[in-house]
Design a protein around this motif. Structure first.
Motif, mmCIF file in Angstrom:
data_model
loop_
_atom_site.group_PDB
_atom_site.id
_atom_site.type_symbol
_atom_site.label_atom_id
_atom_site.label_comp_id
_atom_site.label_asym_id
_atom_site.label_seq_id
_atom_site.Cartn_x
_atom_site.Cartn_y
_atom_site.Cartn_z
ATOM 1 N N VAL A 2 39.426 67.176 97.671
ATOM 2 C CA VAL A 2 39.792 66.192 98.689
ATOM 3 C C VAL A 2 40.921 66.745 99.544
ATOM 4 N N GLN A 3 40.703 66.752 100.851
ATOM 5 C CA GLN A 3 41.727 67.213 101.786
ATOM 6 C C GLN A 3 41.922 66.167 102.864
ATOM 7 N N LEU A 4 43.170 65.943 103.217
ATOM 8 C CA LEU A 4 43.533 64.959 104.229
ATOM 9 C C LEU A 4 44.550 65.587 105.171
ATOM 10 N N VAL A 5 44.299 65.503 106.472
ATOM 11 C CA VAL A 5 45.209 66.080 107.464
ATOM 12 C C VAL A 5 45.472 65.054 108.554
ATOM 13 N N CYS A 22 43.400 60.766 110.652
ATOM 14 C CA CYS A 22 43.424 61.461 109.367
ATOM 15 C C CYS A 22 42.048 62.079 109.171
ATOM 16 N N ALA A 23 41.987 63.390 109.358
ATOM 17 C CA ALA A 23 40.737 64.112 109.150
ATOM 18 C C ALA A 23 40.585 64.381 107.664
ATOM 19 N N ALA A 24 39.468 63.922 107.123
ATOM 20 C CA ALA A 24 39.279 63.995 105.674
ATOM 21 C C ALA A 24 38.065 64.828 105.310
ATOM 22 N N SER A 25 38.114 65.408 104.141
ATOM 23 C CA SER A 25 36.938 66.078 103.620
ATOM 24 C C SER A 25 35.899 65.020 103.267
ATOM 25 N N ASN A 73 32.898 56.964 109.586
ATOM 26 C CA ASN A 73 32.283 57.689 108.472
ATOM 27 C C ASN A 73 31.522 58.929 108.947
ATOM 28 N N ALA A 74 30.989 58.881 110.141
ATOM 29 C CA ALA A 74 30.238 60.030 110.670
ATOM 30 C C ALA A 74 31.156 61.218 110.930
ATOM 31 N N LYS A 75 32.411 60.918 111.261
ATOM 32 C CA LYS A 75 33.374 61.974 111.566
ATOM 33 C C LYS A 75 34.328 62.241 110.407
ATOM 34 N N ASN A 76 34.173 61.480 109.312
ATOM 35 C CA ASN A 76 35.097 61.609 108.171
ATOM 36 C C ASN A 76 36.543 61.494 108.624
ATOM 37 N N THR A 77 36.799 60.515 109.454
ATOM 38 C CA THR A 77 38.137 60.351 110.028
ATOM 39 C C THR A 77 38.603 58.910 109.883
ATOM 40 N N LEU A 78 39.852 58.792 109.488
ATOM 41 C CA LEU A 78 40.521 57.507 109.366
ATOM 42 C C LEU A 78 41.517 57.391 110.516
ATOM 43 N N TYR A 79 41.635 56.178 111.056
ATOM 44 C CA TYR A 79 42.524 55.980 112.202
ATOM 45 C C TYR A 79 43.530 54.859 111.919
ATOM 46 N N HIS A 96 46.134 58.327 102.747
ATOM 47 C CA HIS A 96 45.781 58.494 101.335
ATOM 48 C C HIS A 96 44.304 58.157 101.119
ATOM 49 N N ALA A 97 43.795 58.685 100.017
ATOM 50 C CA ALA A 97 42.445 58.337 99.571
ATOM 51 C C ALA A 97 42.561 57.913 98.123
ATOM 52 N N GLY A 98 42.231 56.678 97.859
ATOM 53 C CA GLY A 98 42.271 56.190 96.495
ATOM 54 C C GLY A 98 43.654 56.156 95.873
ATOM 55 N N TYR A 99 44.695 56.166 96.692
ATOM 56 C CA TYR A 99 46.084 56.159 96.218
ATOM 57 C C TYR A 99 46.370 57.364 95.330
ATOM 58 N N THR A 100 45.520 58.364 95.397
ATOM 59 C CA THR A 100 45.635 59.543 94.545
ATOM 60 C C THR A 100 45.834 60.810 95.356
ATOM 61 N N TYR A 101 45.091 60.914 96.438
ATOM 62 C CA TYR A 101 45.153 62.084 97.296
ATOM 63 C C TYR A 101 45.935 61.731 98.555
ATOM 64 N N TRP A 102 46.790 62.674 98.991
ATOM 65 C CA TRP A 102 47.681 62.393 100.109
ATOM 66 C C TRP A 102 47.711 63.547 101.086
ATOM 67 N N GLY A 103 47.865 63.217 102.356
ATOM 68 C CA GLY A 103 48.117 64.235 103.353
ATOM 69 C C GLY A 103 49.596 64.581 103.382
ATOM 70 N N LYS A 104 49.970 65.499 104.280
ATOM 71 C CA LYS A 104 51.362 65.931 104.360
ATOM 72 C C LYS A 104 52.192 65.057 105.289
#
Length: 112
Positions: A2-5, A22-25, A73-79, A96-104
């Motif tokens: 999982v990557q978040l930017v 937030c561009a996500a994997s 969902n098509a772009k895997n991006t959160l706004y 964040h994704a699932g309160y587990t994975y975090w961006g910088k």
């Protein structure tokens, strides 16, 4: 993996707007809840907004009516669309994704 930017932060005057991205994997978007937290200088990290795969939304009281969370969902991006910004919105914003994975994080500064 999982990557978040995050991106889209910057300096804005009070009353202005910004849109964070937030561009996500792809794997991140399989996680039910995604969202944004923020951390102001000298303060603890706090919830800003959350969105689930089912479309349920949750906002901190301090941003209700001003911020809008959405996902493509098509772009895997959160706004996070932020309007009517206030100086107290100044913080580093984290995706964040699932309160587990975090961006910088991306810095938002609201100042005249």
């Amino acid at each position: 993996q999982v990557q978040l930017v995050e991106s889209g932060g910057g300096l804005v005057q009070p009353g202005g707007s910004l849109r964070l991205s937030c561009a996500a994997s792809a794997s991140a978007f399989t996680i039910n809840a995604m969202g944004w937290y923020r951390q102001a200088p000298g303060k603890e990290r706090e919830l800003v907004a959350t969105i689930t795969n089912g479309g349920s939304l949750n906002y901190a009281d301090s941003v209700k009516g001003r911020f809008t969370i959405s996902r493509d969902n098509a772009k895997n991006t959160l706004y996070l669309q932020m309007n009517s910004l206030k100086p107290e919105d100044t913080a580093v914003y984290y995706c964040h994704a699932g309160y587990t994975y975090w961006g910088k994080g991306t810095l938002v500064t609201v100042s005249s």
